[in-house]
Design a protein around this motif. Sequence first.
Motif, PDB file in Angstrom:
ATOM      1  N   SER A   1      15.340 -10.923  66.994  1.00 45.47           N
ATOM      2  CA  SER A   1      13.885 -10.853  67.128  1.00 45.47           C
ATOM      3  C   SER A   1      13.507  -9.644  67.975  1.00 45.47           C
ATOM      4  O   SER A   1      14.239  -9.265  68.885  1.00 45.47           O
ATOM      5  CB  SER A   1      13.335 -12.105  67.797  1.00 45.47           C
ATOM      6  OG  SER A   1      13.615 -13.243  67.037  1.00 45.47           O
TER       7      SER A   1
ATOM      8  N   TRP B   1       6.741 -12.286  69.049  1.00 41.64           N
ATOM      9  CA  TRP B   1       8.156 -12.118  68.746  1.00 41.64           C
ATOM     10  C   TRP B   1       8.286 -12.162  67.230  1.00 41.64           C
ATOM     11  O   TRP B   1       7.924 -13.149  66.605  1.00 41.64           O
ATOM     12  CB  TRP B   1       9.006 -13.226  69.367  1.00 41.64           C
ATOM     13  CG  TRP B   1       9.268 -13.002  70.823  1.00 41.64           C
ATOM     14  CD1 TRP B   1       8.580 -13.533  71.861  1.00 41.64           C
ATOM     15  CD2 TRP B   1      10.293 -12.181  71.383  1.00 41.64           C
ATOM     16  NE1 TRP B   1       9.114 -13.092  73.047  1.00 41.64           N
ATOM     17  CE2 TRP B   1      10.172 -12.267  72.779  1.00 41.64           C
ATOM     18  CE3 TRP B   1      11.296 -11.378  70.839  1.00 41.64           C
ATOM     19  CZ2 TRP B   1      11.022 -11.574  73.643  1.00 41.64           C
ATOM     20  CZ3 TRP B   1      12.148 -10.704  71.703  1.00 41.64           C
ATOM     21  CH2 TRP B   1      12.001 -10.798  73.082  1.00 41.64           C
TER      22      TRP B   1
ATOM     23  N   CYS C   1      10.106  -8.135  70.159  1.00 45.25           N
ATOM     24  CA  CYS C   1       8.772  -8.424  70.697  1.00 45.25           C
ATOM     25  C   CYS C   1       7.915  -7.169  70.557  1.00 45.25           C
ATOM     26  O   CYS C   1       8.297  -6.082  71.015  1.00 45.25           O
ATOM     27  CB  CYS C   1       8.876  -8.828  72.164  1.00 45.25           C
ATOM     28  SG  CYS C   1       7.295  -9.304  72.878  1.00 45.25           S
TER      29      CYS C   1
END
Length: 192
Positions: A138, A124, A140
């Motif tokens: 964030s 992340w 991933c």
Amino acid sequence: MDALKVLSSLHCELKIMNARNIQLANASGTLFVRCYLSAGNNKRVRVDSREVSLNGDLSWNESFSLDCQGTKQTMDMITHGTIVLELRLRSNSIALFGQSQLVGRAEMSWRDVFESPNMEMKRWVMMETKKKGVKAPSVCVDMKIEVPSSEVMVVRKMNKWNESCGCCHGECCNNTYIDNEFFLIGAALDAF
């Protein structure tokens, strides 16, 4: 890492998975991830993911494959470079002009991927944002780097050195590499 010093090519898989902590008040439109990958000689490659609706699931599950080839010096520049990730918003009101707004930005080092187990990393990535008082968005990402098997063979051959006879074949002169080299030299001479 000795392997990085002899590379002349590599294969990179970059997968944009999903996003979280997206706090955009009164915004409508679509989100996408823009990636900038260093390509040596102060150049970079730009890759945009597909766009997903702010109102839906913020998942892309989109993969990009990149094959990099170059001299040792070029590969060293790439491996010491960074991967820039930008989370961007394309608002419904400005979509006609093709512009987008930066929501968050982050950098990852190629070196992090090379030094991870099996040269594979899922992480992340926390974005930097200009907005105060909001949780950082964030994204991933999953990255994997593969070195072609012929390149791995070169690394192995160069790392083995036998001091007793001064040969680099690892098992001294019992190695079939010498026979193959003489065969190739003989074949080349026969051609003339």
